[in-house]
Design an enzyme around this catalytic site. Sequence first.
Site, PDB file in Angstrom:
ATOM      1  N   HIS A  68     -11.097   3.385   9.048  1.00  0.00           N
ATOM      2  CA  HIS A  68     -10.641   1.802   9.181  1.00  0.00           C
ATOM      3  C   HIS A  68      -9.091   2.345   9.903  1.00  0.00           C
ATOM      4  O   HIS A  68      -8.663   1.465   9.687  1.00  0.00           O
ATOM      5  CB  HIS A  68     -10.980   1.795   7.796  1.00  0.00           C
ATOM      6  CG  HIS A  68     -10.435   0.270   7.152  1.00  0.00           C
ATOM      7  ND1 HIS A  68     -10.038  -0.046   5.822  1.00  0.00           N
ATOM      8  CD2 HIS A  68     -10.519  -0.931   7.219  1.00  0.00           C
ATOM      9  CE1 HIS A  68      -8.760  -1.061   5.905  1.00  0.00           C
ATOM     10  NE2 HIS A  68      -9.937  -1.779   6.642  1.00  0.00           N
ATOM     11  N   SER A 116      -0.560  -3.039   5.859  1.00  0.00           N
ATOM     12  CA  SER A 116      -0.669  -2.795   6.904  1.00  0.00           C
ATOM     13  C   SER A 116      -0.520  -3.959   8.613  1.00  0.00           C
ATOM     14  O   SER A 116       0.155  -4.461   8.981  1.00  0.00           O
ATOM     15  CB  SER A 116      -0.027  -1.681   7.910  1.00  0.00           C
ATOM     16  OG  SER A 116       0.848  -1.073   7.139  1.00  0.00           O
ATOM     17  N   TRP A 159       0.648  -1.381   0.326  1.00  0.00           N
ATOM     18  CA  TRP A 159      -0.045  -0.034   0.008  1.00  0.00           C
ATOM     19  C   TRP A 159       1.022   0.848   0.166  1.00  0.00           C
ATOM     20  O   TRP A 159       1.590   1.111   0.364  1.00  0.00           O
ATOM     21  CB  TRP A 159      -0.810  -0.037   1.561  1.00  0.00           C
ATOM     22  CG  TRP A 159      -1.749  -0.900   1.235  1.00  0.00           C
ATOM     23  CD1 TRP A 159      -2.614  -1.652   1.183  1.00  0.00           C
ATOM     24  CD2 TRP A 159      -3.293  -0.099   0.755  1.00  0.00           C
ATOM     25  NE1 TRP A 159      -4.067  -2.178   0.921  1.00  0.00           N
ATOM     26  CE2 TRP A 159      -4.647  -1.417   1.019  1.00  0.00           C
ATOM     27  CE3 TRP A 159      -4.195   1.254   1.125  1.00  0.00           C
ATOM     28  CZ2 TRP A 159      -5.884  -0.313   0.569  1.00  0.00           C
ATOM     29  CZ3 TRP A 159      -5.152   1.173   0.482  1.00  0.00           C
ATOM     30  CH2 TRP A 159      -6.422   0.541   0.562  1.00  0.00           C
ATOM     31  N   THR A 180     -12.962   7.005   6.194  1.00  0.00           N
ATOM     32  CA  THR A 180     -13.721   6.280   7.222  1.00  0.00           C
ATOM     33  C   THR A 180     -12.691   5.936   8.640  1.00  0.00           C
ATOM     34  O   THR A 180     -11.638   6.643   8.717  1.00  0.00           O
ATOM     35  CB  THR A 180     -14.074   4.787   6.776  1.00  0.00           C
ATOM     36  OG1 THR A 180     -12.811   4.268   6.839  1.00  0.00           O
ATOM     37  CG2 THR A 180     -15.201   5.114   5.519  1.00  0.00           C
TER      38      THR A 180
END
Length: 164
Positions: A96, A62, A27, A94
Amino acid sequence: MFTKGVTPSETPYDGSEFRILILHTRWNLPVVEALVTGARETLLSEFNVKMENISIKDVPGSYELPFAAQEFIKYSDPKFNAVICIGVLIKGSTMHFEYIAEATAHGIMRVGLDTRTPCVFGVLTCLTDEQALERAGLGESPSKHNHGIDWARCAVELAVRGQQ
Ligand SMILES: O=Nc1c(NC[C@H](O)[C@H](O)[C@H](O)CO)[nH]c(=O)[nH]c1=O
């Protein structure tokens, strides 16, 4: 303005016999790659870690870092002296981000404690892209600093002190 990052120890740690795993995510990869490079170059230049003794492996995100670190530590032979877990979390719209950051931080700490192998928390938890770039030594900010350097220093110091 003070210098960002960890001040090197006055003790010249020797990493020439160490095996280090750099475990990174995919990511935000351009930022992750800069952090990996900072850590790898520091291991080589400051601590004489041998190129062939630095393993670089990747995981999706992660959240996968603790599990992968645990498995590499458990099943690698010869053993790693330390693991540097590198990821970049950037806050979205969000919750998350918060859940992953919390789980990943606690997970990496637990793996280090359970396995007694130093596991460095090299996960940037940023609110903006600019914060991530700055902390990977990228972008235009005058205070930019590649935290991969700090994480390499931490890994070798803990590996040495773990042998004492
Ligand atoms: O959401 N944003 C991010 C992210 N999400 C994926 C997560 O780590 C995991 O891979 C999946 O939930 C599957 O388990 N992982 C990151 O490293 N950085 C982010 O910024």
